[in-house]
Design a protein around this motif. Structure first.
Motif, PDB file in Angstrom:
ATOM      1  N   VAL A 183      33.685  25.154  96.614  1.00 43.91           N
ATOM      2  CA  VAL A 183      33.189  26.448  95.957  1.00 43.91           C
ATOM      3  C   VAL A 183      33.001  27.177  97.550  1.00 43.91           C
ATOM      4  CG1 VAL A 183      31.319  27.955  94.911  1.00 43.91           C
ATOM      5  CG2 VAL A 183      32.094  25.693  94.096  1.00 43.91           C
ATOM      6  N   TYR A 194      32.329  30.607  99.219  1.00 45.19           N
ATOM      7  CA  TYR A 194      31.792  31.909  98.819  1.00 45.19           C
ATOM      8  C   TYR A 194      31.653  32.869 100.176  1.00 45.19           C
ATOM      9  CZ  TYR A 194      26.629  30.963  99.735  1.00 45.19           C
ATOM     10  OH  TYR A 194      25.400  30.853 100.285  1.00 45.19           O
ATOM     11  N   TYR A 203      29.816  36.022 101.805  1.00 52.98           N
ATOM     12  CA  TYR A 203      28.627  36.996 101.564  1.00 52.98           C
ATOM     13  C   TYR A 203      28.507  37.782 103.023  1.00 52.98           C
ATOM     14  CZ  TYR A 203      26.050  33.501 104.342  1.00 52.98           C
ATOM     15  OH  TYR A 203      25.543  32.435 105.424  1.00 52.98           O
ATOM     16  N   GLU A 234      21.705  35.097  96.141  1.00 51.51           N
ATOM     17  CA  GLU A 234      22.820  34.300  95.927  1.00 51.51           C
ATOM     18  C   GLU A 234      22.677  32.834  96.605  1.00 51.51           C
ATOM     19  OE1 GLU A 234      27.723  34.835  96.148  1.00 51.51           O
ATOM     20  OE2 GLU A 234      26.749  35.706  97.469  1.00 51.51           O
ATOM     21  N   ILE A 257      30.035  22.824  98.211  1.00 53.58           N
ATOM     22  CA  ILE A 257      29.668  24.554  98.421  1.00 53.58           C
ATOM     23  C   ILE A 257      29.756  24.880  99.771  1.00 53.58           C
ATOM     24  CG2 ILE A 257      27.981  26.269  98.202  1.00 53.58           C
ATOM     25  CD1 ILE A 257      26.751  24.526  95.680  1.00 53.58           C
ATOM     26  N   GLY A 297      29.558  28.392 102.441  1.00 52.80           N
ATOM     27  CA  GLY A 297      29.087  29.689 102.466  1.00 52.80           C
ATOM     28  C   GLY A 297      29.645  30.048 103.737  1.00 52.80           C
ATOM     29  N   ARG A 299      31.525  40.591  98.837  1.00 52.16           N
ATOM     30  CA  ARG A 299      31.052  39.515  98.247  1.00 52.16           C
ATOM     31  C   ARG A 299      32.008  38.978  97.255  1.00 52.16           C
ATOM     32  NH1 ARG A 299      25.722  37.975  98.495  1.00 52.16           N
ATOM     33  NH2 ARG A 299      25.319  40.343  98.550  1.00 52.16           N
ATOM     34  N   THR A 303      33.959  34.944  95.805  1.00 51.24           N
ATOM     35  CA  THR A 303      34.001  33.421  95.482  1.00 51.24           C
ATOM     36  C   THR A 303      35.287  33.001  95.349  1.00 51.24           C
ATOM     37  OG1 THR A 303      31.395  33.636  95.085  1.00 51.24           O
ATOM     38  CG2 THR A 303      32.849  31.527  94.519  1.00 51.24           C
ATOM     39  N   GLU A 318      39.218  33.136  91.423  1.00 52.33           N
ATOM     40  CA  GLU A 318      38.427  33.991  92.305  1.00 52.33           C
ATOM     41  C   GLU A 318      37.643  34.913  91.635  1.00 52.33           C
ATOM     42  OE1 GLU A 318      41.506  35.847  94.445  1.00 52.33           O
ATOM     43  OE2 GLU A 318      41.998  37.322  92.875  1.00 52.33           O
ATOM     44  N   ALA A 377      30.572  30.345  88.012  1.00 51.12           N
ATOM     45  CA  ALA A 377      31.275  29.409  88.799  1.00 51.12           C
ATOM     46  C   ALA A 377      31.030  28.011  88.323  1.00 51.12           C
ATOM     47  CB  ALA A 377      30.904  29.689  90.460  1.00 51.12           C
TER      48      ALA A 377
END
Length: 155
Positions: free
Chosen positions: A33, A35, A37, A48, A66, A68, A120, A122, A134, A147
């Protein structure tokens, strides 16, 4: 390079908040994942990140990592991780090269000012390294659950 569903995710190598260097292609065999931001310590980004934190075990249960990404430097990421107890890595894309590869570096407007920044977004990358889902212009509320549901339903 652009992101296409069903195609290999653009590979990258970035420094993480813990000092490790993370290369996306080394995560094959896991769901990722990814993401993007805008900025550490801001209200939407904190919400988030904390939503991902609160669902972290559920993502682990579906073999998902995950990550970020924002343009913030590693030191600011580490402060963000410590302040909110984030159990996943934040990657520093200070030159926004990865954001550009994923087409999330956009012209934004805020209070009449125009500037470049992260939209923003993902991306779900499957165990084979392909982008399978997406979300762009993400609305934070309910997004993490969406997600997680997607990964559960498409393993």
């Amino acid at each position: 390079m652009t992101v296409e569903l069903g195609k290999p995710a653009p590979d990258f190598t970035l420094e993480a908040n813990n000092g490790e260097t993370i290369t996306l292609s080394q995560l094959k065999g896991k769901n990722v994942v990814l993401y993007f931001y805008p900025k550490d310590m801001t209200p939407g980004c904190t919400t988030e990140a904390c939503d991902f934190r609160d669902q972290h075990q559920e993502f682990n249960d579906v073999n998902a990592v995950i990550l970020g990404i924002s343009p913030d430097p590693v030191g600011r990421h580490q402060k963000f991780v410590e302040k909110y107890g984030l159990p996943f890595l934040l990657l520093a894309d200070t030159d926004h090269m990865v954001a550009e590869a994923y087409d999330v570096w956009k012209l934004k407007k805020n209070f009449g000012k125009e500037y470049m920044g992260i939209e923003r977004s993902t991306f779900i990358i499957n165990k084979d390294g392909n982008v399978v889902k997406e979300w762009r212009k993400v609305q934070v509320k309910g997004h993490v659950e969406e997600a997680l549901s997607y990964i559960r339903e498409n393993q």
